[in-house]
Motif scaffolding. Structure first.
Motif, PDB file in Angstrom:
ATOM      1  N   GLU A  42       3.287  15.746  -3.659  1.00  0.00           N
ATOM      2  CA  GLU A  42       2.574  16.700  -2.812  1.00  0.00           C
ATOM      3  C   GLU A  42       3.436  17.927  -2.529  1.00  0.00           C
ATOM      4  O   GLU A  42       4.658  17.820  -2.362  1.00  0.00           O
ATOM      5  N   THR A 102      -7.176   0.680   3.205  1.00  0.00           N
ATOM      6  CA  THR A 102      -6.561  -0.586   2.805  1.00  0.00           C
ATOM      7  C   THR A 102      -5.891  -1.287   3.987  1.00  0.00           C
ATOM      8  O   THR A 102      -5.921  -2.511   4.083  1.00  0.00           O
ATOM      9  N   SER A 150       2.301   1.826  -3.383  1.00  0.00           N
ATOM     10  CA  SER A 150       1.320   2.289  -4.370  1.00  0.00           C
ATOM     11  C   SER A 150       1.042   3.789  -4.269  1.00  0.00           C
ATOM     12  O   SER A 150       0.587   4.390  -5.240  1.00  0.00           O
ATOM     13  N   ILE A 151       1.293   4.392  -3.107  1.00  0.00           N
ATOM     14  CA  ILE A 151       1.020   5.828  -2.954  1.00  0.00           C
ATOM     15  C   ILE A 151       2.285   6.678  -2.964  1.00  0.00           C
ATOM     16  O   ILE A 151       2.198   7.910  -2.981  1.00  0.00           O
ATOM     17  N   SER A 178       0.830  -1.197   0.000  1.00  0.00           N
ATOM     18  CA  SER A 178       0.000   0.000   0.000  1.00  0.00           C
ATOM     19  C   SER A 178       0.872   1.258   0.000  1.00  0.00           C
ATOM     20  O   SER A 178       0.605   2.201  -0.763  1.00  0.00           O
ATOM     21  N   ALA A 225      -7.171   6.447   1.233  1.00  0.00           N
ATOM     22  CA  ALA A 225      -7.265   5.108   0.632  1.00  0.00           C
ATOM     23  C   ALA A 225      -6.284   4.153   1.314  1.00  0.00           C
ATOM     24  O   ALA A 225      -6.625   2.988   1.583  1.00  0.00           O
ATOM     25  N   HIS A 226      -5.075   4.625   1.590  1.00  0.00           N
ATOM     26  CA  HIS A 226      -4.081   3.792   2.288  1.00  0.00           C
ATOM     27  C   HIS A 226      -4.608   3.375   3.661  1.00  0.00           C
ATOM     28  O   HIS A 226      -4.507   2.208   4.047  1.00  0.00           O
ATOM     29  N   THR A 274      -5.150  13.776   2.253  1.00  0.00           N
ATOM     30  CA  THR A 274      -5.228  13.522   0.816  1.00  0.00           C
ATOM     31  C   THR A 274      -6.025  12.258   0.516  1.00  0.00           C
ATOM     32  O   THR A 274      -6.151  11.362   1.367  1.00  0.00           O
ATOM     33  N   HIS A 307      -5.183   9.827  -1.461  1.00  0.00           N
ATOM     34  CA  HIS A 307      -4.362   8.625  -1.444  1.00  0.00           C
ATOM     35  C   HIS A 307      -4.047   8.161  -0.016  1.00  0.00           C
ATOM     36  O   HIS A 307      -3.974   6.973   0.238  1.00  0.00           O
ATOM     37  N   SER A 338       2.577   9.551  -5.539  1.00  0.00           N
ATOM     38  CA  SER A 338       1.610  10.619  -5.258  1.00  0.00           C
ATOM     39  C   SER A 338       2.051  11.477  -4.077  1.00  0.00           C
ATOM     40  O   SER A 338       1.924  12.698  -4.103  1.00  0.00           O
TER      41      SER A 338
END
Length: 103
Positions: free
Chosen positions: A33, A86, A25-26, A22, A82-83, A77, A79, A29
């Motif tokens: 920032e 997850t 994957s971020i 995870s 989402a992290h 954020t 992302h 992004s």
């Protein structure tokens, strides 16, 4: 400039790998920032040394942020949200240090 060190503990190989995946994957992004100057993930080395104090299933993040406002914005954020979704239930403990240069 702030240095953030986050030690993240999981309890199994599967949870450990899911959290690592995870973060991977971020990472791009996060690095895009505003105010982010570094976002790196570390795990225990496989080196065999009496100096080593290994912590099973632990992840250490080193982050570099221009200000506390940038760090706080990062946590909001899409992302990061989402992290957190997850990895919910996979993380046993998180210890965060926010540091500034002392010398």
């Amino acid at each position: 400039m702030l240095t953030v060190i986050a030690e993240i503990l999981t309890d199994s190989e599967q949870a450990f790998q899911t959290v690592i995946d995870s973060f991977k994957s971020i990472q791009a992004s996060v690095l895009d920032e505003e105010g982010c100057h570094g976002y790196d993930l570390y795990v225990d080395s496989t080196v065999d040394s009496p100096m080593q104090n290994k912590v099973p299933y632990s992840i250490v993040m080193y982050e570099y942020w221009e200000s506390i406002q940038h760090l706080e914005a990062h946590m909001q954020t899409v992302h990061m949200q989402a992290h957190q979704k997850t990895t919910k239930g996979l993380i046993l403990d998180v210890k965060i240090r926010i540091l500034e240069k002392g010398i």
